[in-house]
Design a protein around this motif. Sequence first.
Motif, PDB file in Angstrom:
ATOM      1  N   TYR A 136       4.382  -5.378 -30.826  1.00 57.26           N
ATOM      2  CA  TYR A 136       4.876  -4.137 -30.212  1.00 57.26           C
ATOM      3  C   TYR A 136       3.816  -3.059 -30.293  1.00 57.26           C
ATOM      4  CZ  TYR A 136       9.308  -6.500 -30.987  1.00 57.26           C
ATOM      5  OH  TYR A 136      10.303  -7.434 -30.987  1.00 57.26           O
ATOM      6  N   VAL A 137       3.821  -2.176 -29.312  1.00 59.17           N
ATOM      7  CA  VAL A 137       2.932  -1.015 -29.338  1.00 59.17           C
ATOM      8  C   VAL A 137       3.802   0.234 -29.181  1.00 59.17           C
ATOM      9  CG1 VAL A 137       1.076   0.220 -28.140  1.00 59.17           C
ATOM     10  CG2 VAL A 137       0.964  -2.282 -28.378  1.00 59.17           C
ATOM     11  N   HIS A 138       3.534   1.245 -30.068  1.00 59.01           N
ATOM     12  CA  HIS A 138       4.259   2.511 -29.961  1.00 59.01           C
ATOM     13  C   HIS A 138       3.261   3.623 -29.708  1.00 59.01           C
ATOM     14  CE1 HIS A 138       7.660   0.422 -31.826  1.00 59.01           C
ATOM     15  NE2 HIS A 138       6.760  -0.068 -32.680  1.00 59.01           N
ATOM     16  N   VAL A 139       3.651   4.554 -28.867  1.00 60.22           N
ATOM     17  CA  VAL A 139       2.804   5.714 -28.631  1.00 60.22           C
ATOM     18  C   VAL A 139       3.426   6.897 -29.366  1.00 60.22           C
ATOM     19  CG1 VAL A 139       1.798   7.265 -26.932  1.00 60.22           C
ATOM     20  CG2 VAL A 139       2.143   4.838 -26.383  1.00 60.22           C
ATOM     21  N   MET A 140       2.595   7.534 -30.203  1.00 62.10           N
ATOM     22  CA  MET A 140       3.077   8.729 -30.901  1.00 62.10           C
ATOM     23  C   MET A 140       2.439   9.944 -30.292  1.00 62.10           C
ATOM     24  SD  MET A 140       3.305   8.467 -35.024  1.00 62.10           S
ATOM     25  CE  MET A 140       3.654  10.149 -35.432  1.00 62.10           C
ATOM     26  N   ALA A 141       3.232  10.997 -30.109  1.00 58.37           N
ATOM     27  CA  ALA A 141       2.676  12.271 -29.671  1.00 58.37           C
ATOM     28  C   ALA A 141       3.499  13.376 -30.302  1.00 58.37           C
ATOM     29  CB  ALA A 141       2.689  12.377 -28.151  1.00 58.37           C
ATOM     30  N   LYS A 142       2.815  14.367 -30.822  1.00 57.18           N
ATOM     31  CA  LYS A 142       3.478  15.540 -31.397  1.00 57.18           C
ATOM     32  C   LYS A 142       4.646  15.190 -32.332  1.00 57.18           C
ATOM     33  CE  LYS A 142       2.021  18.509 -27.644  1.00 57.18           C
ATOM     34  NZ  LYS A 142       2.429  19.127 -26.379  1.00 57.18           N
ATOM     35  N   GLY A 143       4.399  14.232 -33.206  1.00 56.34           N
ATOM     36  CA  GLY A 143       5.385  13.968 -34.254  1.00 56.34           C
ATOM     37  C   GLY A 143       6.583  13.140 -33.868  1.00 56.34           C
ATOM     38  N   ARG A 144       6.477  12.423 -32.724  1.00 55.93           N
ATOM     39  CA  ARG A 144       7.578  11.532 -32.318  1.00 55.93           C
ATOM     40  C   ARG A 144       7.002  10.263 -31.726  1.00 55.93           C
ATOM     41  NH1 ARG A 144       9.620  16.200 -30.003  1.00 55.93           N
ATOM     42  NH2 ARG A 144      11.475  16.991 -31.063  1.00 55.93           N
ATOM     43  N   VAL A 145       7.818   9.186 -31.722  1.00 58.25           N
ATOM     44  CA  VAL A 145       7.449   8.017 -30.920  1.00 58.25           C
ATOM     45  C   VAL A 145       7.957   8.304 -29.520  1.00 58.25           C
ATOM     46  CG1 VAL A 145       7.867   5.572 -30.513  1.00 58.25           C
ATOM     47  CG2 VAL A 145       7.504   6.408 -32.845  1.00 58.25           C
ATOM     48  N   VAL A 146       7.028   8.361 -28.553  1.00 61.63           N
ATOM     49  CA  VAL A 146       7.440   8.748 -27.198  1.00 61.63           C
ATOM     50  C   VAL A 146       7.545   7.564 -26.264  1.00 61.63           C
ATOM     51  CG1 VAL A 146       6.680  11.129 -27.322  1.00 61.63           C
ATOM     52  CG2 VAL A 146       5.049   9.362 -26.625  1.00 61.63           C
ATOM     53  N   LYS A 147       6.934   6.455 -26.631  1.00 60.94           N
ATOM     54  CA  LYS A 147       7.094   5.261 -25.801  1.00 60.94           C
ATOM     55  C   LYS A 147       6.812   4.018 -26.621  1.00 60.94           C
ATOM     56  CE  LYS A 147       5.813   3.280 -21.338  1.00 60.94           C
ATOM     57  NZ  LYS A 147       7.069   3.243 -20.579  1.00 60.94           N
ATOM     58  N   SER A 148       7.575   2.969 -26.393  1.00 66.04           N
ATOM     59  CA  SER A 148       7.341   1.692 -27.055  1.00 66.04           C
ATOM     60  C   SER A 148       7.291   0.602 -26.007  1.00 66.04           C
ATOM     61  CB  SER A 148       8.476   1.384 -28.045  1.00 66.04           C
ATOM     62  OG  SER A 148       8.514   2.379 -29.046  1.00 66.04           O
ATOM     63  N   GLY A 149       6.521  -0.419 -26.280  1.00 66.50           N
ATOM     64  CA  GLY A 149       6.441  -1.526 -25.337  1.00 66.50           C
ATOM     65  C   GLY A 149       5.726  -2.702 -25.967  1.00 66.50           C
ATOM     66  N   GLY A 150       5.300  -3.648 -25.131  1.00 74.00           N
ATOM     67  CA  GLY A 150       4.556  -4.816 -25.607  1.00 74.00           C
ATOM     68  C   GLY A 150       3.075  -4.500 -25.671  1.00 74.00           C
ATOM     69  N   LYS A 151       2.252  -5.550 -25.882  1.00 71.18           N
ATOM     70  CA  LYS A 151       0.820  -5.304 -26.070  1.00 71.18           C
ATOM     71  C   LYS A 151       0.156  -4.734 -24.818  1.00 71.18           C
ATOM     72  CE  LYS A 151      -0.585 -10.107 -25.166  1.00 71.18           C
ATOM     73  NZ  LYS A 151       0.352 -11.178 -25.507  1.00 71.18           N
ATOM     74  N   GLU A 152       0.761  -4.938 -23.663  1.00 68.00           N
ATOM     75  CA  GLU A 152       0.173  -4.416 -22.420  1.00 68.00           C
ATOM     76  C   GLU A 152       0.162  -2.885 -22.382  1.00 68.00           C
ATOM     77  OE1 GLU A 152       2.871  -6.249 -22.726  1.00 68.00           O
ATOM     78  OE2 GLU A 152       4.432  -4.820 -22.178  1.00 68.00           O
ATOM     79  N   LEU A 153       1.031  -2.271 -23.177  1.00 67.46           N
ATOM     80  CA  LEU A 153       1.073  -0.807 -23.209  1.00 67.46           C
ATOM     81  C   LEU A 153      -0.274  -0.248 -23.698  1.00 67.46           C
ATOM     82  CD1 LEU A 153       2.656   1.853 -22.939  1.00 67.46           C
ATOM     83  CD2 LEU A 153       3.663   1.421 -25.181  1.00 67.46           C
ATOM     84  N   ALA A 154      -0.916  -0.965 -24.605  1.00 75.06           N
ATOM     85  CA  ALA A 154      -2.208  -0.519 -25.129  1.00 75.06           C
ATOM     86  C   ALA A 154      -3.260  -0.497 -24.029  1.00 75.06           C
ATOM     87  CB  ALA A 154      -2.644  -1.432 -26.279  1.00 75.06           C
ATOM     88  N   LEU A 155      -3.241  -1.520 -23.178  1.00 72.50           N
ATOM     89  CA  LEU A 155      -4.208  -1.594 -22.073  1.00 72.50           C
ATOM     90  C   LEU A 155      -4.000  -0.435 -21.097  1.00 72.50           C
ATOM     91  CD1 LEU A 155      -4.063  -5.441 -21.420  1.00 72.50           C
ATOM     92  CD2 LEU A 155      -6.069  -4.119 -22.174  1.00 72.50           C
ATOM     93  N   GLN A 156      -2.726  -0.188 -20.862  1.00 70.91           N
ATOM     94  CA  GLN A 156      -2.351   0.898 -19.961  1.00 70.91           C
ATOM     95  C   GLN A 156      -2.874   2.238 -20.482  1.00 70.91           C
ATOM     96  OE1 GLN A 156       1.888   0.577 -19.221  1.00 70.91           O
ATOM     97  NE2 GLN A 156       1.951   2.760 -18.684  1.00 70.91           N
ATOM     98  N   LEU A 157      -2.744   2.434 -21.809  1.00 73.30           N
ATOM     99  CA  LEU A 157      -3.219   3.679 -22.438  1.00 73.30           C
ATOM    100  C   LEU A 157      -4.719   3.832 -22.267  1.00 73.30           C
ATOM    101  CD1 LEU A 157      -1.368   3.814 -25.848  1.00 73.30           C
ATOM    102  CD2 LEU A 157      -1.270   5.534 -24.044  1.00 73.30           C
ATOM    103  N   GLU A 158      -5.425   2.714 -22.462  1.00 74.05           N
ATOM    104  CA  GLU A 158      -6.871   2.718 -22.366  1.00 74.05           C
ATOM    105  C   GLU A 158      -7.299   3.286 -21.008  1.00 74.05           C
ATOM    106  OE1 GLU A 158      -8.809   1.789 -24.927  1.00 74.05           O
ATOM    107  OE2 GLU A 158     -10.293   0.325 -24.308  1.00 74.05           O
ATOM    108  N   GLU A 159      -6.517   2.976 -19.995  1.00 74.70           N
ATOM    109  CA  GLU A 159      -6.861   3.443 -18.653  1.00 74.70           C
ATOM    110  C   GLU A 159      -6.452   4.878 -18.394  1.00 74.70           C
ATOM    111  OE1 GLU A 159      -5.527   0.858 -15.562  1.00 74.70           O
ATOM    112  OE2 GLU A 159      -6.818  -0.773 -16.280  1.00 74.70           O
TER     113      GLU A 159
END
Lengths: 250, 498
Positions: free
Chosen positions: A217-240
């Motif tokens: 699982y990949v979680h995105v944290m911003a400003k003190g919260r988890v704002v999005k969770s997903g599978g490993k593809e979420l990391a690739l998406q972030l990179e872009e």
Amino acid sequence: MALLEVKDLQVRVEDREILHGLSLTVNDGEVHAIMGPNGSGKSTLSHVIAGKPGYEVTGGQILFRGEDLLEMEPDERAAKGVFLAFQYPVEIPGVTTMNFLRTALNAQRKARGESELLVPDFLKKVRSVAAGLNIPQDMLKRGVNVGFSGGEKKRNEILQMALFEPSLCILDEMDSGLDIDALRIAADGVNALRSPERAMVVITHYQRLLNYIVPDYVHVMAKGRVVKSGGKELALQLEESGYAQFEDAA
Amino acid sequence: MPAVQETVDRVRRIDVDQYRYGFETLIESEKAPKGLSEDIVRFISEKKNEPAWMLEWRLEAYRRWLTMTEPTWARVNYPKIDYQDLYYYAAPKPKKTLSSIDEIDPEILKTYEKLGIPLREVAILEGVEPPPGGEPSEQRKIAVDAVFDSVSVATTFQKELKKAGVIFMPISEAIREHPELVRKYLGSVVPTSDNFFATLNSAVFSDGSFVYVPPGVRCPMELSTYFRINERNTGQFERTLIIADKGSYVSYLEGCTAPQRDENQLHAAVVELVALDDAEIKYSTVQNWYPGNSEGKGGIYNFVTKRGDCRGNHSKISWTQVETGSAITWKYPSCILRGDNSRGEFYSIAISNGYQQVDSGTKMLHLGKNTSSRIISKGIAAGKSQNTYRGLVTAHRKATGARNYTACDSLLIGDKCGAHTVPYVEAKNSSATFEHEATTSKISEDVLFYCTQRGLSQEEAVGLVVNGFVKDVLQQLPMEFAVEAQKLISISLEGSVG
Ligand SMILES: Nc1ncnc2c1ncn2[C@@H]1O[C@H](COP(=O)(O)OP(=O)(O)OP(=O)(O)O)[C@@H](O)[C@H]1O
Ligand SMILES: [Mg+2]
């Protein structure tokens, strides 16, 4: 029962709220990645789970196998199997790494009602673990992290993780300061520790690490919260696309 | 490190007050009347069967003392001491004259056993009484001189030492049996007029140890003295004199404890060391006098003058001290580097907790050519204590090529304590090289958290960090003492965090 359950966690530092209702559930054997911009509260979360003094929990709870983690001292949490690989490991002059490892391991074993490891057994164990991580023996004779390079410090954290066999490993930016080869060795060390009985929370800024340690699982944290969770593809998406979209969402 | 664990276990077993040597021994004792006068000085001298020259020496010191005032320059505060309200002589009442260790009051033997100093076992090792059915033990031997209040109660291994030509006996005996040596050296390093406390000691000292190592002899075992203050309101004024003749070597250990009492007790000792050509003296102290309780009540006032004279060329004197006890410590073991190429060393760990006040350090006086000295001081302050390092390094006009290296590190635990460093340096010739480094640090939250995250308790973490901090100095101690000192350090810091 979940291994780790963070529910609606609110944390203040010096009258400023850093975590504003964060939730995260980790089950045995899972690997979770947490990504997020600088200052989003990733290290704060790891510190609060491990019990670092100076944080005021104003709401929510943290359960570890159903037990209230916030009621326990840091050393009790460690003995229960919570391990934090620090973003900035400290130096302890005059205390050899070997001595430190043995004192810590025996303290944990004692807290769990296990017998102390005999010196020959301990040495055998440390030597084999160190060899697997390409850590030279003479590094173990030096003061804990004293004069270690950034990469050596990180490897020393992985060494301890391998030695203590915790059930929850939190790795706070273990990739920072590592060159490509060192990163691969450390990641191999971490992967070797993946098991159905052990969960990991991997905090990183870079997708690159997740090529080596592939998360469930990949979680995105911003400003003190988890704002999005997903599978490993979420990391690739972030990179872009970067964090901007999520910061707005937070 | 098992020692840390052991320490924590020991700390837990100790009840409210942490001082484990605080018991009192109930024995009959013989005391001189309270107060100080010429008559008291005469009384002490007479008790010791001293020759006339010794009495004269004492009286001269006493008269000089009357003209002196108590020093006030140290960073210590204490209520005025009433010197007329103290006993200056107390001795365990002997049933008859002692001729063997078996005749020592069993209560005193028990006291030393409780302290972990087995006088009896040591006597067996001596070979006088081989253990039943066994070969004499090959275990490393330490000869012990035990001083109880004002008198020496037992000195072990005398025979074996005699074979090597080493004289190790109570100084009161040495005054009678080796007057030529005592007259020659007593007061030659710390003159009777030296300072208020040393002068007082010169007038009223009751016992202590005397060591003479003849030329070329390496003393075959560690020598040690254990001092114990038992009596109430009694000052202890011991006097130690160690002479290492040409090319000889001796290692000497000193330990001390006292019962836990509400009132303060005065301890004013003098130690003189003389090293002739090519000789070496290593002097180690573990000072664990009662420090007072957690409110700062009671405890020993420790005003001690220790000085070594590197009188010969290529001689060496090394002081190592672990200071954990006493309410007040005023102590500066020093070296006079008189001989060419002589060397002085000072290694110190001074720990203060509760309301303890420590003002300690050293003086290295470079007089000879190419003399060198090294000072490593580790001060640890916890609780509401004050810990001062005070040092003086000087090079005389003729001391060409003098070298000194000084490193003073202070560690603070908590924010109600203080650490101070007061170094004086004075070079009267341009070829001297003096280096000085000083650091003050706090035991950091991050380091403590790192240790506790790895499973150590808060107490274990402090013990580990402090033991790491003092490691350079601990390594200077003889093995047995190093282990004991390591335990003591953690015990002294009990309750300093959290
Ligand atoms: N002790 C403290 N006192 C004041 N502010 C603090 C303290 N600790 C953390 N903060 C603040 O909390 C916020 C979150 O910090 P944290 O270290 O958790 O971020 P992070 O996500 O780990 O960042 P990075 O990616 O740079 O490591 C930051 O704004 C930081 O300045
Ligand atoms: Mg961080």
